[in-house]
Design a protein around this motif. Sequence first.
Motif, PDB file in Angstrom:
ATOM      1  N   SER A  50      52.538  23.256  10.625  1.00  0.00           N
ATOM      2  CA  SER A  50      53.134  24.238  11.532  1.00  0.00           C
ATOM      3  C   SER A  50      53.060  23.789  12.989  1.00  0.00           C
ATOM      4  O   SER A  50      53.967  24.066  13.770  1.00  0.00           O
ATOM      5  CB  SER A  50      52.445  25.593  11.381  1.00  0.00           C
ATOM      6  OG  SER A  50      52.782  26.159  10.148  1.00  0.00           O
ATOM      7  N   GLN A 100      57.350  32.577   9.525  1.00  0.00           N
ATOM      8  CA  GLN A 100      56.755  33.014   8.264  1.00  0.00           C
ATOM      9  C   GLN A 100      56.834  34.514   8.070  1.00  0.00           C
ATOM     10  O   GLN A 100      57.288  34.993   7.047  1.00  0.00           O
ATOM     11  CB  GLN A 100      55.288  32.571   8.245  1.00  0.00           C
ATOM     12  CG  GLN A 100      54.541  33.072   7.034  1.00  0.00           C
ATOM     13  CD  GLN A 100      53.120  32.549   7.016  1.00  0.00           C
ATOM     14  OE1 GLN A 100      52.785  31.630   7.749  1.00  0.00           O
ATOM     15  NE2 GLN A 100      52.299  33.127   6.206  1.00  0.00           N
ATOM     16  N   GLU A 183      57.350  28.095   6.481  1.00  0.00           N
ATOM     17  CA  GLU A 183      56.884  28.945   5.383  1.00  0.00           C
ATOM     18  C   GLU A 183      57.709  30.227   5.258  1.00  0.00           C
ATOM     19  O   GLU A 183      57.165  31.323   5.356  1.00  0.00           O
ATOM     20  CB  GLU A 183      55.394  29.296   5.587  1.00  0.00           C
ATOM     21  CG  GLU A 183      54.570  28.062   5.871  1.00  0.00           C
ATOM     22  CD  GLU A 183      53.149  28.179   5.356  1.00  0.00           C
ATOM     23  OE1 GLU A 183      52.913  29.022   4.484  1.00  0.00           O
ATOM     24  OE2 GLU A 183      52.305  27.398   5.809  1.00  0.00           O
ATOM     25  N   THR A 186      56.410  32.601   2.275  1.00  0.00           N
ATOM     26  CA  THR A 186      54.993  32.783   1.960  1.00  0.00           C
ATOM     27  C   THR A 186      54.598  34.254   1.851  1.00  0.00           C
ATOM     28  O   THR A 186      53.780  34.618   1.018  1.00  0.00           O
ATOM     29  CB  THR A 186      54.134  32.092   3.019  1.00  0.00           C
ATOM     30  OG1 THR A 186      54.562  30.742   3.092  1.00  0.00           O
ATOM     31  CG2 THR A 186      52.683  32.130   2.659  1.00  0.00           C
ATOM     32  N   THR A 215      56.085  24.143   3.989  1.00  0.00           N
ATOM     33  CA  THR A 215      55.536  25.021   2.965  1.00  0.00           C
ATOM     34  C   THR A 215      54.286  24.421   2.343  1.00  0.00           C
ATOM     35  O   THR A 215      53.993  23.232   2.511  1.00  0.00           O
ATOM     36  CB  THR A 215      56.589  25.278   1.865  1.00  0.00           C
ATOM     37  OG1 THR A 215      56.053  26.167   0.911  1.00  0.00           O
ATOM     38  CG2 THR A 215      57.000  23.995   1.180  1.00  0.00           C
TER      39      THR A 215
END
Lengths: 329, 304
Positions: A50, A100, A183, A186, A215
């Motif tokens: 990230s 995310q 992500e 998630t 991910t």
Amino acid sequence: MSSAPILEVENLQIEFRTGRDTVHAVNGVSFQVESGETAAILGESGSGKSVTASAIMRLLQSPPAFVAGGSIRFKGQDILSLPISQWRDYCGREIAMVFQDALTSLNPVFSVGWQIAELFKAHGIAKGRDADNRAIELLERVGIPDPASRAKDYTHQFSGGMRQRVMIAMAIALGPDLLIADEPTTALDVTVQAQIMELLESLRQDSNMAMILITHDLSVVADVADNVAVMYAGRVVERGPVADVLGRPAHAYTLALLDSVPQARGKGSKLRPIVGSPPDLARIPKGCAFNPRCRFASDLCRNETPPIVEVTPGRTAECHHAEQVFNDG
Amino acid sequence: MTTAEQEALIIRRKTPWWSLLARDKFALAAALWLTLMFACFLLGPELFGKAATTLNLRARNLPPGSTEHGWLMFLGGDALGRSMLARLVVASRNTLTIALTAVFFAMIAGGFLGMIAGYVGRGIGHVIMRFADVLQSFPSLLLAVVVLYVLEPSVTNLIIVLAITRLPIYLRVTRAEVLEIRERVFVDAANALGGSRYHILRRHITPVVAPTLLTILTVDFSIIMLAESSLSFLGIGIQPPEITWGLMVAQGRNYLSQAWWLAFFPGLAIMLATLSGNILSNWLRVVSDPEQRWRLEKPRTGDE
């Protein structure tokens, strides 16, 4: 399809300088994304994936984060040397990001239609009614039923999957050439996950957009990505086409990762979780960063940084025992 | 979605704000009281200006509750036999002008500086915060006294002084809120979609900070009225024959043991103004917050 890569990250190093320690979150990451392809960055929490994405979007707060070395080139332009205001002109129009958690990435005090319309207004593309209509079109495009009336609703009135669709609508609004999805699934349950991935994939194909999918979910990677880069402790430890990397890993970490995934159908073999935890990034072990948790580790691994080995053409692994893992794994 | 939910959604979209106000008794009463005050503010001096200055020595310190000297004397007479009611109505203009303008400017200036300190940060932020420290470490009354002795005590100067002494509160609160909001993901998302700094401040940070500032504003409103009255008491605020509620409280204090109503009614006016402002701003906060609005929209059931 494979002309010049749309994004090239070369030897990127990112440090977080806190009072006492310097945390080396990213230690020389290199990868490329060709236009139109889906590249996945796979790694567990804290592997630096990230942070790499934030660095590409230039979202890192400095201090404490500093880019200590390396370069990021987007369409041939070195973006780290651009003034931030110029880079913001690229954002949204040519490169965009999906976060995310869509609940926190949308502003709670405005309706979603307003927020999407605002994007057109802020970029000076459309005004008033026109912007509102474009927002509704976009909501329809990402599969939100009854978009004209849902546009008046607020973030908290949407379900998790619908929120992520709204976020995706905003990200693709200006037709970017590269979408970074950090992500994106998630926070969602499995069926919704599949729908969102399908949506992303179809949007990508429609506009021939490139996508970086970040991910920790191996099945998502196997499903949609063309190429994958596996990250561990701030380094790309293995890179290559998805089918090859996940089919026959050449790095001990990738292999261990595959062994620790539960099978949904029937009772599989006993899971083999990776023992221990990721290293403290302020004190990365000598040699290969994975050596304390690796079942192949030898004295060589504990003392010397592994070289980058080209396992097969177009595939690299950073492991002393790449051959051995590749052959017996 | 079930039909009941859909219906609820339709009701929710269609309920206009005034019908919500009508349903909330306290908010409605507050709104009516503020409307009455505003009417006094607009028309009071024209209608009652003369009655407020007419002396009637037979009605000196007249207790409230009798109409033998005319209905204007219903709330009693002051130390010089002037009608309390008329004076209260007339004083509303000065009081509201000073208090509202002062809090408004304090909020605008404090909010603006606070946003710069919180969002731009570092160098300029430190300068602004030390400026706030200086303002706060200096007793505000002393500052006002010094400034108003040097300049003449006019309404404009009074407003400026009061605004400056209240400014640090807005500044600090805004800065603290901005520091928190700028770390939220939607600000990052706005950045990632190419929002400029100005755009983010205007569209993402200001709307989240604004309700907090408005709530402080209503509380500050009464503090400013009292501060203004103490300045008047020291003889450097509003000077007679001009009147404000604060000045009326200050003047009535001398007669507290003989004629409590001289200080009580203007005090009550200040209290009610603040209370109404507070209730209404609270209601407004809930109505304007998309996540809270349903609390007011929920249809009433019989057993409530």
